[in-house]
Enzyme design. Structure first.
Site, mmCIF file in Angstrom:
data_model
loop_
_atom_site.group_PDB
_atom_site.id
_atom_site.type_symbol
_atom_site.label_atom_id
_atom_site.label_comp_id
_atom_site.label_asym_id
_atom_site.label_seq_id
_atom_site.Cartn_x
_atom_site.Cartn_y
_atom_site.Cartn_z
ATOM 1 C CE LYS A 26 19.645 5.219 -37.371
ATOM 2 N NZ LYS A 26 18.535 5.897 -36.671
ATOM 3 C CE LYS A 73 19.123 11.658 -44.319
ATOM 4 N NZ LYS A 73 18.153 11.402 -45.336
ATOM 5 C CG ASN A 131 19.957 17.087 -42.463
ATOM 6 O OD1 ASN A 131 20.263 17.974 -43.257
ATOM 7 N ND2 ASN A 131 19.799 15.828 -42.836
ATOM 8 C CB SER A 153 19.370 1.881 -41.389
ATOM 9 O OG SER A 153 19.912 1.871 -42.686
ATOM 10 C CG ASP A 190 28.004 2.985 -52.793
ATOM 11 O OD1 ASP A 190 27.620 3.274 -51.647
ATOM 12 O OD2 ASP A 190 27.887 3.757 -53.764
ATOM 13 C CE1 TYR A 215 22.287 6.329 -40.024
ATOM 14 C CE2 TYR A 215 22.755 4.650 -41.679
ATOM 15 C CZ TYR A 215 21.854 5.409 -40.970
ATOM 16 O OH TYR A 215 20.510 5.234 -41.182
ATOM 17 C CG ASN A 227 21.100 9.607 -49.499
ATOM 18 O OD1 ASN A 227 20.837 10.316 -48.541
ATOM 19 N ND2 ASN A 227 21.827 8.510 -49.385
ATOM 20 N N PRO A 263 33.439 4.379 -52.531
ATOM 21 C CG PRO A 263 35.469 5.257 -51.781
ATOM 22 C CD PRO A 263 34.244 5.608 -52.572
ATOM 23 C CG ASN A 315 18.543 19.040 -33.412
ATOM 24 O OD1 ASN A 315 18.129 18.703 -34.527
ATOM 25 N ND2 ASN A 315 19.696 18.601 -32.926
#
Ligand code: UD1
Length: 347
Positions: free
Chosen positions: A158, A90, A41, A130, A300, A154, A204, A298, A38
């Site tokens: 998954k 994601k 992104n 993931s 990580d 997120y 990222n 925060p 779609n």
């Protein structure tokens, strides 16, 4: 095991970073590919690039996977043998801000897809999962039997999808589903035509570094240098997107090996810190890229590294490229496409 590669594969999220590289790999291996996306992104321009890089039969339909009627039309039009399902949202931070969007785009879309597949008697699926499912782990490398402890919407989407797929397989032995838990995909196609091109400011590390290298950002903010790692910065298992694409093809080839749902890590088994990655990219682009250490982000964690033994044993897959190659290819894409796929895109 089927390795004739004459089938027709539906790839959802075909214009995305991993989706586009997987389309190229599947086409090059002889599969016919029907892609859907779609463009939430991603850019329609990716499709021309896929056609430039790979020969073969590549069809495309613009649709949202949540649109079950449009999806059913694809299954009526082409003799789909198996599906690789990438289409999803994601971004971890965004998932905290808009959880309902994430559950809809990731869980609801997967439910709809599996329903449409069953209606059309297609029961072979490779699902894009993931390593985020593992959450903060006590030790690395991480094997597939490490308990799931997803820590944000997120990664919960998954994990929920994996559980739904396991339940579907438990109820009907006709299903063959592999969920691939990837570690950190980076790099680009060696042609320089396909790569990672996130909309807006990259979340990222790799696309951020690439944009510093090309002059779109001033410096990399390194999120913390006080982790219990050799240089204090976060350690991840970076995997070349071309290797990852090959992993999907091998997972498809091996779907027939066993009925039911199985879960396989795709990573290299090697950890790289943020500063090591930055140094590798600096070497690739020939310039020392500036950075500044800022507080931890925060959520990580210190280190995430795959145990990739199962992928080798079950699929015959091992990652070929190291971080130096990943940086060289990512730099080539960024250098040739300084503003990404869409020239008019703002920086
Ligand atoms: C996250 C998700 C992962 C998802 C991936 C790609 C988790 C645990 N992981 O991975 O599921 O597949 O994004 O969407 O939810 N860093 C900096 N500066 C930056 C950006 C990152 O120093 O500007 C550091 C981070 O602190 C981390 C490393 O770089 O140590 C990698 O970060 P990132 O690329 O965002 O990936 P993950 O957070 O590992």
């Amino acid at each position: 095991m089927s390795t004739d590669r004459t089938g027709t594969i539906l790839v959802t999220g075909a214009a995305g970073f991993i989706g586009s590289h997987t389309c190229v790999d599947l086409l090059s291996a002889g599969y016919r590919v029907v892609g859907v996306d779609n463009f939430l992104n991603s850019s329609p321009r990716v499709l021309e690039r896929v056609r430039k890089v790979a020969t073969g039969e590549f069809e495309f339909v613009r649709l949202d996977v949540r649109d079950r009627d449009a999806l059913a039309e694809v299954f009526r039009r082409w003799p789909i043998d198996a599906v690789v399902h990438f289409a999803a949202r994601k971004a971890v931070g965004e998932s905290v801000e808009m959880p309902l969007e994430y559950y809809d785009a990731n869980v609801n879309a997967t439910l709809g897809l599996v329903g449409v597949m069953a209606e059309h008697d297609v029961r072979r699926l490779v699902f894009s999962s993931s390593c985020a499912i593992y959450g903060a782990v006590d030790r690395v490398p991480i094997t597939e039997d490490t308990p799931a402890r997803p820590t944000n919407p997120y990664s919960r989407t998954k994990w929920m999808c994996e559980q739904i797929l396991a339940d579907v397989c438990a109820q009907d032995q006709g299903w063959h589903i592999t969920s691939l838990r990837y570690f950190n995909p980076i790099g680009a196609h060696p042609s320089g035509l396909l790569g990672e091109d996130p909309h807006g400011v990259p979340n990222n590390v790799m696309p951020f570094i690439a944009q510093v290298a090309v002059g779109r950002r001033d410096e990399l903010a390194v999120f913390g240098d006080d982790y219990p790692t050799p240089d204090g910065t976060g350690v991840r298992d970076y995997i070349h997107v071309v290797d990852l694409a090959e992993g999907h093809r091998l997972a498809l080839d091996h779907l027939g090996d066993q009925a039911g749902h199985r879960v396989i890590n795709l990573g290299t088994g090697r950890g790289t810190s943020v500063l090591e990655l930055l140094a590798a990219f600096s070497a690739a682009c020939g310039r020392v890229l500036p950075h500044r250490v800022v507080p931890r982000r925060p959520g990580d964690v210190a280190a995430l590294v795959a145990d990739a033994t199962l992928a080798r044993e079950a699929l015959g897959w091992t990652a070929r490229s190291g971080v130096a190659q990943m940086c060289r290819d990512a730099w080539e894409f960024q250098r040739l496409n300084p503003a990404g796929y869409d020239d008019e895109k703002g920086v």
